[in-house]
Write a protein that holds these residues in place. Structure first.
Motif, PDB file in Angstrom:
ATOM      1  N   ARG A  31       0.709  -1.241  -0.055  1.00 16.08           N
ATOM      2  CA  ARG A  31      -0.128  -0.043   0.095  1.00 16.08           C
ATOM      3  C   ARG A  31       0.968   1.434   0.010  1.00 16.08           C
ATOM      4  N   LYS A  32       2.002   1.096  -0.138  1.00 13.95           N
ATOM      5  CA  LYS A  32       2.986   2.225  -0.097  1.00 13.95           C
ATOM      6  C   LYS A  32       2.734   3.460  -0.771  1.00 13.95           C
ATOM      7  N   SER A  33       1.999   3.519  -2.150  1.00 15.01           N
ATOM      8  CA  SER A  33       1.425   4.469  -2.665  1.00 15.01           C
ATOM      9  C   SER A  33       0.581   5.418  -1.973  1.00 15.01           C
ATOM     10  N   LYS A  34      -0.365   4.809  -0.979  1.00 13.13           N
ATOM     11  CA  LYS A  34      -1.252   5.231  -0.399  1.00 13.13           C
ATOM     12  C   LYS A  34      -0.916   5.683   0.978  1.00 13.13           C
ATOM     13  N   ILE A  35       0.304   5.635   1.341  1.00 15.11           N
ATOM     14  CA  ILE A  35       0.764   6.371   2.573  1.00 15.11           C
ATOM     15  C   ILE A  35       1.926   7.314   2.366  1.00 15.11           C
ATOM     16  N   VAL A  36       1.353   8.433   2.736  1.00 12.53           N
ATOM     17  CA  VAL A  36       2.326   9.431   2.524  1.00 12.53           C
ATOM     18  C   VAL A  36       3.652   9.686   3.528  1.00 12.53           C
ATOM     19  N   GLY A  37       3.161   9.199   4.775  1.00 11.24           N
ATOM     20  CA  GLY A  37       4.344   9.186   5.821  1.00 11.24           C
ATOM     21  C   GLY A  37       3.572   8.211   7.052  1.00 11.24           C
ATOM     22  N   GLU A  38       4.363   7.840   8.034  1.00  7.97           N
ATOM     23  CA  GLU A  38       3.847   7.366   9.112  1.00  7.97           C
ATOM     24  C   GLU A  38       4.639   7.744  10.270  1.00  7.97           C
ATOM     25  N   ALA A  39       3.934   8.373  11.351  1.00 10.35           N
ATOM     26  CA  ALA A  39       4.299   8.824  12.517  1.00 10.35           C
ATOM     27  C   ALA A  39       3.708   7.692  13.631  1.00 10.35           C
ATOM     28  N   ILE A  40       4.802   7.215  14.243  1.00 14.16           N
ATOM     29  CA  ILE A  40       4.472   6.259  15.092  1.00 14.16           C
ATOM     30  C   ILE A  40       4.679   6.680  16.670  1.00 14.16           C
ATOM     31  N   VAL A  41       3.715   6.827  17.529  1.00 12.77           N
ATOM     32  CA  VAL A  41       4.153   7.103  18.792  1.00 12.77           C
ATOM     33  C   VAL A  41       4.303   5.742  19.706  1.00 12.77           C
ATOM     34  N   VAL A  42       5.150   5.687  20.282  1.00 14.78           N
ATOM     35  CA  VAL A  42       5.410   4.698  21.153  1.00 14.78           C
ATOM     36  C   VAL A  42       5.852   4.900  22.800  1.00 14.78           C
ATOM     37  N   ARG A  43       5.066   4.133  23.499  1.00 15.34           N
ATOM     38  CA  ARG A  43       5.232   4.559  24.957  1.00 15.34           C
ATOM     39  C   ARG A  43       5.766   3.281  26.009  1.00 15.34           C
ATOM     40  N   SER A  44       6.693   2.446  25.339  1.00 23.77           N
ATOM     41  CA  SER A  44       7.230   1.338  25.953  1.00 23.77           C
ATOM     42  C   SER A  44       8.495   0.855  25.352  1.00 23.77           C
ATOM     43  N   ILE A  45       9.599   0.881  26.009  1.00 25.56           N
ATOM     44  CA  ILE A  45      10.790   0.240  25.435  1.00 25.56           C
ATOM     45  C   ILE A  45      10.623  -0.780  24.487  1.00 25.56           C
ATOM     46  N   ALA A  46       9.948  -2.021  24.908  1.00 29.08           N
ATOM     47  CA  ALA A  46       9.836  -3.125  24.520  1.00 29.08           C
ATOM     48  C   ALA A  46       9.163  -2.591  22.889  1.00 29.08           C
ATOM     49  N   THR A  47       8.101  -2.094  22.950  1.00 27.21           N
ATOM     50  CA  THR A  47       7.453  -1.529  21.892  1.00 27.21           C
ATOM     51  C   THR A  47       8.457  -0.813  20.812  1.00 27.21           C
ATOM     52  N   ASP A  96       7.853  10.077  20.922  1.00 29.06           N
ATOM     53  CA  ASP A  96       7.397   9.678  22.524  1.00 29.06           C
ATOM     54  C   ASP A  96       6.093  10.249  22.776  1.00 29.06           C
ATOM     55  N   ASN A  97       5.685  11.303  22.001  1.00 27.52           N
ATOM     56  CA  ASN A  97       4.354  11.973  22.281  1.00 27.52           C
ATOM     57  C   ASN A  97       3.675  12.194  20.969  1.00 27.52           C
ATOM     58  N   THR A  98       2.348  12.424  20.984  1.00 24.04           N
ATOM     59  CA  THR A  98       1.495  12.612  19.800  1.00 24.04           C
ATOM     60  C   THR A  98       1.721  14.109  19.267  1.00 24.04           C
ATOM     61  N   LEU A  99       1.776  15.045  20.081  1.00 26.65           N
ATOM     62  CA  LEU A  99       2.029  16.426  19.690  1.00 26.65           C
ATOM     63  C   LEU A  99       3.038  16.454  18.543  1.00 26.65           C
ATOM     64  N   GLU A 100       4.254  15.815  18.901  1.00 21.84           N
ATOM     65  CA  GLU A 100       5.329  15.875  18.150  1.00 21.84           C
ATOM     66  C   GLU A 100       5.447  15.113  16.945  1.00 21.84           C
ATOM     67  N   ALA A 101       4.465  14.009  16.956  1.00 23.79           N
ATOM     68  CA  ALA A 101       4.277  13.210  15.798  1.00 23.79           C
ATOM     69  C   ALA A 101       3.238  14.037  14.737  1.00 23.79           C
ATOM     70  N   LYS A 102       2.484  14.604  15.576  1.00 22.86           N
ATOM     71  CA  LYS A 102       1.559  15.399  14.509  1.00 22.86           C
ATOM     72  C   LYS A 102       2.347  16.452  13.900  1.00 22.86           C
ATOM     73  N   LYS A 103       3.018  17.131  14.517  1.00 21.91           N
ATOM     74  CA  LYS A 103       3.915  18.461  13.956  1.00 21.91           C
ATOM     75  C   LYS A 103       4.520  17.825  12.802  1.00 21.91           C
ATOM     76  N   TRP A 104       5.175  16.660  12.982  1.00 25.57           N
ATOM     77  CA  TRP A 104       6.253  15.923  11.844  1.00 25.57           C
ATOM     78  C   TRP A 104       5.137  15.777  10.620  1.00 25.57           C
ATOM     79  N   LEU A 105       3.872  15.092  10.752  1.00 26.31           N
ATOM     80  CA  LEU A 105       3.059  14.745   9.707  1.00 26.31           C
ATOM     81  C   LEU A 105       2.637  15.759   8.954  1.00 26.31           C
ATOM     82  N   GLU A 106       2.481  17.040   9.663  1.00 24.61           N
ATOM     83  CA  GLU A 106       2.005  18.454   9.149  1.00 24.61           C
ATOM     84  C   GLU A 106       2.960  18.958   8.188  1.00 24.61           C
ATOM     85  N   ASN A 107       4.289  18.561   8.369  1.00 27.88           N
ATOM     86  CA  ASN A 107       5.117  19.192   7.651  1.00 27.88           C
ATOM     87  C   ASN A 107       4.835  18.958   5.931  1.00 27.88           C
TER      88      ASN A 107
END
Length: 126
Positions: free
Chosen positions: A66-82, A103-114
């Protein structure tokens, strides 16, 4: 859920184990919501969410398709194992579209809006 016209938020709840069937169901929902549009993905994985290795591998394989349908992916993770599992996923996917861990949703959203994200995707595909 769509959080704006070009960003899809995918949140995995706490205290669940994600298996291959769950990934297939999630992909079906994403395909239904996107209606063929290319979207930015905000993926939120809570602290006690566990993915089987097979499920994460299936997700990587399906997202490459599905790579042509994904502009970018920001992944917020909250544990070391993940984070360890997501780093492996990122290495598999990064050559197909931009992926970044946060580590947090706010930074992930900022990156996605770029706006550069769309330009970077074109450079990866070419």
């Amino acid at each position: 859920r769509l959080i704006n016209c070009n960003t899809l938020e995918i949140t995995y709840f706490d205290d669940i184990s994600v298996e291959c069937d769950d990934i297939l169901e999630t992909l079906w929902v994403i395909d239904h919501i996107s209606k063929g549009r290319s979207l930015r993905h905000l993926v939120v994985i809570n602290e006690f969410t566990l993915f089987s290795i097979e499920a994460k591998q299936l997700l990587a394989e399906e997202n490459i398709k599905r790579k042509s349908k994904i502009v970018g992916e920001a992944i917020v993770v909250r544990s070391i194992a993940t984070r360890l599992l997501e780093n492996f996923y990122k290495q598999q996917i990064d050559k197909y579209y931009p992926v970044k861990l946060f580590d947090n949703t706010l930074e992930a959203k900022k990156w996605l809006e770029n706006p550069e994200l769309s330009i970077n995707k074109l450079n990866i595909i070419v």
